[in-house]
Design a protein around this motif. Structure first.
Motif, PDB file in Angstrom:
ATOM      1  N   VAL A 246     -20.948  92.446 -53.999  1.00 44.72           N
ATOM      2  CA  VAL A 246     -21.376  93.024 -53.195  1.00 44.72           C
ATOM      3  C   VAL A 246     -21.121  94.666 -53.586  1.00 44.72           C
ATOM      4  CG1 VAL A 246     -20.476  91.566 -51.338  1.00 44.72           C
ATOM      5  CG2 VAL A 246     -18.661  93.255 -51.594  1.00 44.72           C
ATOM      6  N   VAL A 247     -22.208  95.751 -53.098  1.00 40.01           N
ATOM      7  CA  VAL A 247     -22.046  97.315 -52.640  1.00 40.01           C
ATOM      8  C   VAL A 247     -20.512  97.349 -52.370  1.00 40.01           C
ATOM      9  CG1 VAL A 247     -24.864  97.663 -52.359  1.00 40.01           C
ATOM     10  CG2 VAL A 247     -23.197  97.480 -50.615  1.00 40.01           C
ATOM     11  N   PRO A 248     -20.044  98.324 -53.018  1.00 37.37           N
ATOM     12  CA  PRO A 248     -18.592  98.895 -52.418  1.00 37.37           C
ATOM     13  C   PRO A 248     -18.420  99.508 -51.324  1.00 37.37           C
ATOM     14  CG  PRO A 248     -19.383  99.839 -54.823  1.00 37.37           C
ATOM     15  CD  PRO A 248     -20.248  99.618 -53.998  1.00 37.37           C
ATOM     16  N   ASP A 249     -19.682  99.718 -50.827  1.00 35.82           N
ATOM     17  CA  ASP A 249     -19.013 100.017 -48.990  1.00 35.82           C
ATOM     18  C   ASP A 249     -18.644  99.003 -48.671  1.00 35.82           C
ATOM     19  OD1 ASP A 249     -19.083 102.788 -48.038  1.00 35.82           O
ATOM     20  OD2 ASP A 249     -20.677 102.293 -46.704  1.00 35.82           O
ATOM     21  N   GLU A 250     -19.188  97.874 -49.065  1.00 38.37           N
ATOM     22  CA  GLU A 250     -18.926  96.514 -48.397  1.00 38.37           C
ATOM     23  C   GLU A 250     -18.067  95.201 -48.864  1.00 38.37           C
ATOM     24  OE1 GLU A 250     -23.077  94.775 -47.786  1.00 38.37           O
ATOM     25  OE2 GLU A 250     -23.231  96.340 -46.142  1.00 38.37           O
ATOM     26  N   PHE A 251     -17.068  96.066 -49.464  1.00 35.77           N
ATOM     27  CA  PHE A 251     -16.110  95.059 -50.023  1.00 35.77           C
ATOM     28  C   PHE A 251     -14.991  94.497 -49.090  1.00 35.77           C
ATOM     29  CE2 PHE A 251     -12.393  94.671 -52.217  1.00 35.77           C
ATOM     30  CZ  PHE A 251     -12.941  93.829 -53.137  1.00 35.77           C
ATOM     31  N   GLY A 252     -14.380  95.781 -48.565  1.00 40.08           N
ATOM     32  CA  GLY A 252     -13.516  95.219 -47.549  1.00 40.08           C
ATOM     33  C   GLY A 252     -13.394  94.665 -46.495  1.00 40.08           C
ATOM     34  N   SER A 253     -15.479  94.599 -45.728  1.00 42.17           N
ATOM     35  CA  SER A 253     -16.111  93.282 -45.392  1.00 42.17           C
ATOM     36  C   SER A 253     -15.948  92.196 -45.577  1.00 42.17           C
ATOM     37  CB  SER A 253     -17.493  93.635 -44.473  1.00 42.17           C
ATOM     38  OG  SER A 253     -17.849  94.620 -45.206  1.00 42.17           O
TER      39      SER A 253
END
Length: 579
Positions: A246-253
């Motif tokens: 996934v793109v880094p910005d959506e890693f946590g979710s």
DNA sequence: GCCGTTTTCGGCCCGACTGTTTTCAGTCG
């Protein structure tokens, strides 16, 4: 099997048969009803005894299904299922257990080639008959053959102890790839469940194709199952490893979403909805200004998603450890600020259950002691098998031999690099009696008592009797279960835990991956009753000291804190506890 | 077959991937 699971299996079989026959929509309802029943805390047999109306309390169960449930509870089956089976006599569960084979395929192959079970399927594939069926080809035929072989040898889920090393090897691999950003294990492996369906790995990256390409070339990948732009799957050491990039910005979710459990995520989603927020694998979104929050995956003002911490923070919750995400009250506890401070790896200071060459171990007392120091332990308890029920082949020591061993330990004591408690693993007979003389038990430092035979039926009274014995300090592997091999005795955990608390007897988490006995939900009950846990490995050789981490994470699944665990104490603290 | 209303019938989660059927169906998570 829990009655709820048995009923759910029947409804699912019926759903599969409906779908195989091309019936639209209805099968989805049966599947949803099956899931609701499987996950319901209500005992379906008790509800059925009250009648169909009571059964309809369960989500997605209406007039028609509730009647079938009552019939199934009373007779073990329901009429429409028998009719559907007569119409299409196939072993649905076995056939759909083959990767890539679903209900439609079962239906197609039954009609075209009269395939009814795994043997039929294998023969049809070997004879090259499947490729001639419309909608099938050579590739599918080959995949089915490979799938049958795997389904036969693996019977579904892997042991945590087998899956974890493969998952960690994959993680090491990704961490060395320059294009890969953050890498984590997800799914049941990250929650340290005793058995694992497949190994989930999540990677954050701006160059997803590079990560996928590297993965399909991974030297430990024996076979590439699939590879696309966002995800890929390979087989390594017989286990399926699923990668999602996934793109880094959506890693946590994504990490939050793919860690699960499903039940935890459902509850968390509802918690978010109540606060005008929307949570999914792409982030947390403020939808208070949005007319229809369901109009898309990323609608509303995005308020979190880059880190998993931030996801919970956006819901005004503290971080919830993955081991606790089983919908056992953790979200309420988090909201109330009542989350426990879970025991950590490294807090266990010694091992109180292990074996030497005196019984069925492979190493001497000195060797086990030296290896313990190397591992970082401050003390061990030599607990070789006593003779008695379940100890076949002369493995166990009689009282005279145990006296000899006790003398040797006292003799060696001052030269050994760690504190060594002289102990025994005695057998708990079916009537709850202990297989070693009382005077000897009283002379030993530490008595572990465990069930080894007659592991059927209810074992509550038997285990409670052992707990009440004045010399017993620890109940080893209390149920005697062996994962995938035998279920062990049934235990009323509350009764056992209360007895343990009253008698200051510890209950073991046996860390061997084949046992993990006790397990998470039981540990939670034990801790709530105020009883003490001991985390032991049952090591028969030095490398098995490593198993302790499986025990620690199992304790975390049971919300245990360091204070709840006997062997987080120093040697003197342990000695104070022993009878 | 169930649910939820638009209250008595229409809609049912969905995106990714594979293999085969040139435009899509089945499976999986």
């Amino acid at each position: 099997m829990r009655p709820n699971a048995e009923i759910a299996d029947l409804l699912e079989e019926y759903a599969d048969l409906l779908e195989a026959q091309g019936v639209e929509y209805k099968h989805r309802t049966y599947r949803r009803a099956a899931e609701s029943i499987r996950d319901s805390p209500e005992d379906i047999a008790a509800l059925a005894a009250e009648g169909p109306e009571a059964v309809q309390q369960i989500q997605d169960v209406g007039e028609s299904i509730s009647k079938k449930v009552v019939e199934a509870v009373e007779t073990g089956v329901f009429e429409q299922l028998e009719e559907a089976r007569a119409e299409m006599p196939v072993e649905m569960a076995a056939l759909t257990g083959v990767e890539g084979v679903g209900p439609k395929t079962v239906g197609d192959l039954y009609h075209a080639l009269d395939v009814r079970d795994l043997d039929d399927l294998e023969n049809a594939a070997r004879e090259g008959e499947i490729r001639d069926v419309s909608g099938f080809g050579e590739k599918t035929e080959r995949n089915i053959l490979e799938g049958i072989e795997f389904a036969r040898q693996s019977q579904g889920r892997e042991l945590l102890g087998d899956a974890r090393p493969v998952g960690e090897a994959a993680l090491d691999f990704f961490e060395a790839i320059p294009e890969a950003g953050r890498c984590e294990l997800a799914g049941s492996l990250r929650r340290w469940k005793p058995t694992i369906g497949d190994i989930d790995v999540l990677v954050g990256s701006d160059d997803r194709q590079a990560v996928i390409d590297a993965f399909t070339d991974w030297e430990q990948a024996d076979e590439v199952i699939e590879a696309g732009t966002d995800k890929a799957a390979v087989r390594s050491e017989g286990q399926r490893v699923d990668l999602r990039v996934v793109v880094p910005d959506e890693f946590g979710s994504a990490l939050q979403y793919f860690t699960g459990s499903k039940q935890h995520n459902i509850r968390l989603r509802n918690y978010a909805i109540e606060r005008d927020l929307k949570i999914n694998e792409y982030g947390v979104f403020d939808v208070s200004q949005v007319e229809d929050p369901n109009s898309g995956q990323r609608v509303g003002q995005r308020v979190a998603g880059r880190t998993e911490d931030g996801m919970y923070d956006a819901l005004e919750l503290p971080f919830i450890e993955p081991e606790m995400r089983e919908d056992r009250g953790e979200i309420d506890a988090a909201a109330d600020g009542d989350l426990p401070d879970l025991i950590a790896e490294g807090e266990v200071r010694g091992d109180l259950h292990l074996h030497t060459e005196w019984s069925d171990g492979e190493y001497t007392i000195e060797q086990m002691a030296e290896a313990a120091v190397e591992f970082g332990h401050d003390y061990i308890c030599v607990s070789d098998h006593a003779t008695g029920p379940g100890m076949v082949g002369g493995v166990g020591l009689d009282d005279e031999e145990l006296r000899e061993q006790l003398a040797e330990i006292r003799d060696l004591e001052s030269d050994l690099p760690v504190t060594v408690f002289a102990g025994v693993e005695a057998n708990i007979a079916k009537d709850g009696s202990i297989s070693v003389g009382d005077d000897l038990l009283a002379d030993l430092d530490c008595v572990v008592a465990s069930p080894h035979s007659g592991l059927e039926g209810d074992g509550t009274d038997r285990i409670v009797a052992a707990i009440e014995h004045p010399s017993v300090d620890i109940i080893g592997h209390p149920s005697g279960r062996m994962i995938h091999r035998r279920p062990g005795v049934e235990l009323d955990i509350d009764v056992v835990a209360r007895a343990a608390a009253e008698n200051d007897t510890a209950l073991e988490i046996n860390s061997n991956p084949h046992r993990l006995d006790l397990w998470g939900s039981a540990v939670k009950q034990v801790v709530e009753c105020g009883a003490t846990i001991a985390i032991d490995t049952d090591a028969h050789s030095p490398p098995e000291y490593e198993y302790v981490r499986y025990g620690v994470h199992t304790a975390r699944r049971g919300w245990a804190q360091a204070d709840d665990v006997l062997n987080t104490r120093d040697a003197e603290g342990v000695r104070d506890f022993l009878h």
